[in-house]
Design an enzyme around this catalytic site. Sequence first.
Site, mmCIF file in Angstrom:
data_model
loop_
_atom_site.group_PDB
_atom_site.id
_atom_site.type_symbol
_atom_site.label_atom_id
_atom_site.label_comp_id
_atom_site.label_asym_id
_atom_site.label_seq_id
_atom_site.Cartn_x
_atom_site.Cartn_y
_atom_site.Cartn_z
ATOM 1 N N GLU A 96 -4.936 -7.026 14.452
ATOM 2 C CA GLU A 96 -4.409 -5.714 14.060
ATOM 3 C C GLU A 96 -5.528 -4.669 14.118
ATOM 4 O O GLU A 96 -5.280 -3.496 14.380
ATOM 5 C CB GLU A 96 -3.784 -5.756 12.656
ATOM 6 C CG GLU A 96 -2.942 -4.528 12.351
ATOM 7 C CD GLU A 96 -2.058 -4.676 11.114
ATOM 8 O OE1 GLU A 96 -0.868 -5.017 11.258
ATOM 9 O OE2 GLU A 96 -2.570 -4.459 10.006
ATOM 10 N N LYS A 112 9.291 -1.159 14.326
ATOM 11 C CA LYS A 112 9.935 -0.806 13.045
ATOM 12 C C LYS A 112 10.979 0.285 13.285
ATOM 13 O O LYS A 112 12.100 0.218 12.783
ATOM 14 C CB LYS A 112 8.900 -0.256 12.052
ATOM 15 C CG LYS A 112 7.930 -1.260 11.482
ATOM 16 C CD LYS A 112 7.048 -0.578 10.419
ATOM 17 C CE LYS A 112 5.801 -1.380 10.125
ATOM 18 N NZ LYS A 112 4.824 -0.728 9.275
ATOM 19 N N GLY A 162 -4.804 -1.795 4.577
ATOM 20 C CA GLY A 162 -3.965 -2.927 4.151
ATOM 21 C C GLY A 162 -4.630 -4.273 4.391
ATOM 22 O O GLY A 162 -4.670 -5.131 3.502
ATOM 23 N N ARG A 163 -5.174 -4.478 5.587
ATOM 24 C CA ARG A 163 -5.760 -5.786 5.896
ATOM 25 C C ARG A 163 -7.147 -5.957 5.290
ATOM 26 O O ARG A 163 -7.800 -6.979 5.485
ATOM 27 C CB ARG A 163 -5.779 -6.021 7.412
ATOM 28 C CG ARG A 163 -6.479 -4.953 8.220
ATOM 29 C CD ARG A 163 -6.166 -5.084 9.714
ATOM 30 N NE ARG A 163 -6.624 -3.958 10.500
ATOM 31 C CZ ARG A 163 -5.955 -2.824 10.653
ATOM 32 N NH1 ARG A 163 -4.791 -2.665 10.046
ATOM 33 N NH2 ARG A 163 -6.426 -1.852 11.396
ATOM 34 N N HIS A 205 -5.662 -33.756 16.948
ATOM 35 C CA HIS A 205 -4.609 -34.641 17.461
ATOM 36 C C HIS A 205 -3.464 -33.857 18.069
ATOM 37 O O HIS A 205 -2.388 -34.393 18.296
ATOM 38 C CB HIS A 205 -4.112 -35.539 16.326
ATOM 39 C CG HIS A 205 -5.208 -36.389 15.760
ATOM 40 N ND1 HIS A 205 -5.556 -37.609 16.286
ATOM 41 C CD2 HIS A 205 -6.090 -36.152 14.755
ATOM 42 C CE1 HIS A 205 -6.578 -38.108 15.607
ATOM 43 N NE2 HIS A 205 -6.923 -37.240 14.680
ATOM 44 N N GLU A 231 10.580 -4.888 4.306
ATOM 45 C CA GLU A 231 10.630 -6.291 3.870
ATOM 46 C C GLU A 231 10.320 -6.393 2.374
ATOM 47 O O GLU A 231 11.025 -7.063 1.607
ATOM 48 C CB GLU A 231 9.600 -7.134 4.641
ATOM 49 C CG GLU A 231 9.913 -7.324 6.114
ATOM 50 C CD GLU A 231 9.341 -6.229 6.990
ATOM 51 O OE1 GLU A 231 9.106 -5.098 6.490
ATOM 52 O OE2 GLU A 231 9.147 -6.494 8.190
ATOM 53 N N LYS A 241 0.837 -1.199 0.000
ATOM 54 C CA LYS A 241 0.000 0.000 0.000
ATOM 55 C C LYS A 241 0.873 1.250 0.000
ATOM 56 O O LYS A 241 0.667 2.177 -0.762
ATOM 57 C CB LYS A 241 -0.945 -0.031 1.209
ATOM 58 C CG LYS A 241 -1.825 1.198 1.268
ATOM 59 C CD LYS A 241 -2.866 1.149 2.358
ATOM 60 C CE LYS A 241 -3.601 2.491 2.354
ATOM 61 N NZ LYS A 241 -4.579 2.617 3.409
#
Length: 505
Positions: free
Chosen positions: A337, A478, A251-252, A368, A198, A192
């Site tokens: 978030e 950050k 963003g999400r 399990h 990253e 965005k």
Amino acid sequence: MSESRKQAWQALKDQPAETLTQLFAADPDRVAKLSARLAIGPGSILFDWSKTHLTDGLLDGFEALAEAADFTEMRRKLFAGEVVNPTEGRAAEHSALRGVGKEASVEEAAALLARMQLLVEAIHEGALGEVRHLIHIGIGGSALGPALAVDALSRDLALVDVHVVSNIDGVALEAAFARCDPATTLVAVASKTFTTTETMTNATSALKWLAENGVSDPYGRVIALTAAPEKAVEWGVDETRILPFAESVGGRYSIWSSIGFPVAMAVGWEDFQAMLDGAAEVDVHFRDTDGRANLPLRAAFADLFYSRLRGAQTRAVFAYDERLRLFPSYLQQLEMESNGKSVTAEGKPVDGPTAPITWGGVGTDAQHAVFQLLHQGTHLVPVDFIASIAPGDELDPAHHRILLMNCFAQGAALLVGRSAEDPARAYSGNRPSATILVDDIDPATLGALIAFHEHRTFANAVLMDINPFDQFGVELGKEMSNKIDRGLSNFDASTIALGEAAGLG
Ligand code: F6P
């Protein structure tokens, strides 16, 4: 907290506590009252909340809370494209991409999507030469949605082989390189902001890989997906290969925008559009339905009952379907978030716990591994089960039958429990769950499932009086990471020692 909110919470606290078994025994209509089916695309989704502790009294109480929280007005603002993110002064217009929202925003979104469709179809038709692989580079909301949708929808036949790479750890990118032929690979850079460390580091390495492996014009192989097109131009991407989206799409919440490019590349435009349309059907339901009949709102009522009135600190989501194995991690970002906050929308300390920790996994694997704690542990963990009536496989139908039997049995066992003379073998029961049963996992139902959770998250936020659309909690780490780059001297002794041990000092 306002007086009316206080009164609403008090009334909710005063409701009698009954066990699930008692609730089922007392009301033969319980399932009819607390489960509902939404028609989505060619199929439907059943939302069964009857195995939660919701009662008529609690639903009355939560409806009063919604009124005290001005839920109807907040929802109107959301769909009208008004500011619902006060700390950043922004609207949240992801639904406009699905055709539901402020008219001007819907038109703008449709134009951007039309442009994306042209590019996707041109690439499919060979405009950029042979394209067999797509390395999609992004992180958080720029990766989790695409990864989920590509994994869920393109198992049988992917038009393009998509690899979603998010981690800065070069191991992730190297793994994608190992499976792609540089001559037939496109790189989508999804961000965005187009500044995320990253993503930009991975994108630079991907260009280098292309150049080192015989691609003469690596930038010509890049598609940028961003709300900051000017930054993508600055970085070197040609404008014809930049697919922008609006700043008002968080963003999400961005899978519906050009961030969904790899999905459209893998499944084709028609299916991508079907995903948007499935989400739009939930938008219309959420926008036009009042009170307890509104399914995302009803789910939020149950969420808050457990987190605020029963002290549940987590909520678990188990997809009884391999195609939805990435759904829990997608939901983690969406819910945590958005609603992992400590202050109200007005910046005051919150008056109760906010988002529980979302966790989960895939059934039957999780049975399990972690279900012991759900059945006999000391934590209260409301569970959501998600399953599909139609199988995703073509093997012996026994596979899918056993999968569904297990899913339904887990909910039933959590509910009834079992007494035993030996305490170690006893199950308390009275443990809540909700079940979402889709006719099939297809683009429309996947879109609807995601939109349902977006609106559930929004409804939770409104009832808790928090802003679900900012995420300042991600900033400090950050910034401090950049600081380490400039020197360790101002850090605590532990961090200095760790940095020195790793040679960062
Ligand atoms: O750091 C958190 C975050 O801002 C998320 O909200 C977002 O989805 C992710 O980083 C990626 O951001 P961008 O799309 O701007 O690269």
